[in-house]
Write a protein that holds these residues in place. Sequence first.
Motif, PDB file in Angstrom:
ATOM      1  N   GLN A   1      17.147   8.107  -4.599  1.00 36.69           N
ATOM      2  CA  GLN A   1      16.275   7.430  -5.657  1.00 36.69           C
ATOM      3  C   GLN A   1      14.957   7.057  -5.442  1.00 36.69           C
ATOM      4  N   LEU A   2      14.530   6.615  -4.181  1.00 42.20           N
ATOM      5  CA  LEU A   2      13.222   6.449  -3.998  1.00 42.20           C
ATOM      6  C   LEU A   2      12.457   7.474  -4.012  1.00 42.20           C
ATOM      7  N   ALA A   3      12.880   8.551  -3.706  1.00 43.34           N
ATOM      8  CA  ALA A   3      12.024  10.004  -3.495  1.00 43.34           C
ATOM      9  C   ALA A   3      12.219  10.643  -4.790  1.00 43.34           C
TER      10      ALA A   3
ATOM     11  N   ALA B   1       7.641  -5.902   6.685  1.00 43.82           N
ATOM     12  CA  ALA B   1       7.860  -4.471   7.480  1.00 43.82           C
ATOM     13  C   ALA B   1       6.914  -3.240   7.000  1.00 43.82           C
ATOM     14  N   ILE B   2       6.936  -3.414   5.679  1.00 46.53           N
ATOM     15  CA  ILE B   2       6.291  -2.089   5.016  1.00 46.53           C
ATOM     16  C   ILE B   2       4.907  -2.033   5.314  1.00 46.53           C
TER      17      ILE B   2
ATOM     18  N   PRO C   1       0.824  -1.076   0.182  1.00 47.37           N
ATOM     19  CA  PRO C   1       0.144   0.001  -0.208  1.00 47.37           C
ATOM     20  C   PRO C   1       0.708   1.165   0.242  1.00 47.37           C
ATOM     21  N   LEU C   2       1.451   1.527  -1.135  1.00 51.53           N
ATOM     22  CA  LEU C   2       2.291   2.706  -1.222  1.00 51.53           C
ATOM     23  C   LEU C   2       1.965   3.652  -2.131  1.00 51.53           C
ATOM     24  N   HIS C   3       2.109   5.129  -1.822  1.00 52.80           N
ATOM     25  CA  HIS C   3       1.826   5.996  -2.545  1.00 52.80           C
ATOM     26  C   HIS C   3       2.343   5.989  -4.081  1.00 52.80           C
ATOM     27  N   LYS C   4       1.579   6.367  -5.143  1.00 51.89           N
ATOM     28  CA  LYS C   4       1.959   6.051  -6.357  1.00 51.89           C
ATOM     29  C   LYS C   4       3.036   6.868  -6.805  1.00 51.89           C
ATOM     30  N   GLN C   5       3.671   7.876  -6.323  1.00 51.97           N
ATOM     31  CA  GLN C   5       4.867   8.402  -6.882  1.00 51.97           C
ATOM     32  C   GLN C   5       6.027   7.477  -6.374  1.00 51.97           C
TER      33      GLN C   5
ATOM     34  N   PRO D   1       8.234   3.236   3.871  1.00 54.52           N
ATOM     35  CA  PRO D   1       7.074   3.573   4.806  1.00 54.52           C
ATOM     36  C   PRO D   1       7.115   5.244   5.164  1.00 54.52           C
ATOM     37  N   ILE D   2       8.300   5.611   5.508  1.00 52.02           N
ATOM     38  CA  ILE D   2       8.571   6.922   5.790  1.00 52.02           C
ATOM     39  C   ILE D   2       8.161   7.820   4.562  1.00 52.02           C
ATOM     40  N   LEU D   3       8.643   7.376   3.517  1.00 49.17           N
ATOM     41  CA  LEU D   3       8.406   8.240   2.410  1.00 49.17           C
ATOM     42  C   LEU D   3       6.504   8.338   1.870  1.00 49.17           C
TER      43      LEU D   3
END
Length: 174
Positions: free
Chosen positions: A95-97, A32-33, A8-12, A59-61
């Motif tokens: 990279q992830l952001a 963990a996520i 369940p992560l943000h689309k970006q 998860p932080i992002l």
Amino acid sequence: MSLLTDLPLHKQLFKALDKLGFTEATKVQAEAIPAAISGKDLLVSAQTGSGKTAAFLLPILHRLLEQESPNTGTRALILLPTRELALQTKKHFEQLAAFTYLKCGLIIGGEAYKHQVATLRKNPEVLIATPGRLVDHIEKGNPDFRDLEVLVLDEADRMLDMGFAIAMHTISEY
């Protein structure tokens, strides 16, 4: 392994994962996520190369993107035992952001102190730091942690083995 797209992560964040060629979640990420996104405190032990860094960065992002803050202070602090690990984590964060507005700052020994003061004044959403140098800044009142929501102690056992117990306590009390 499960697909990262099942998380369940943000689309970006999926854009960055796609660009990096990541499609499957490792075991530590799959476990963990979702727990971190649901707001649980976690204690995770995983081998080097298991995807642990992404397991806490994603998860932080996600949280910072989903729950915008009206305040301007640093919202997440990631403590690491060595400057090398901090530099690797910063690279992974960037990279992830890549497809977000989120920024991170780096506070480590061996880098220009004045530059770090300027970084802290910008109040990046995420601060990646080593304990010794961060305590130097805390003693001078430089960081603003009033809006801090997330604290990650990466390789906490190693930080303790390296003699950072007092520094870690000072940081957690600040």
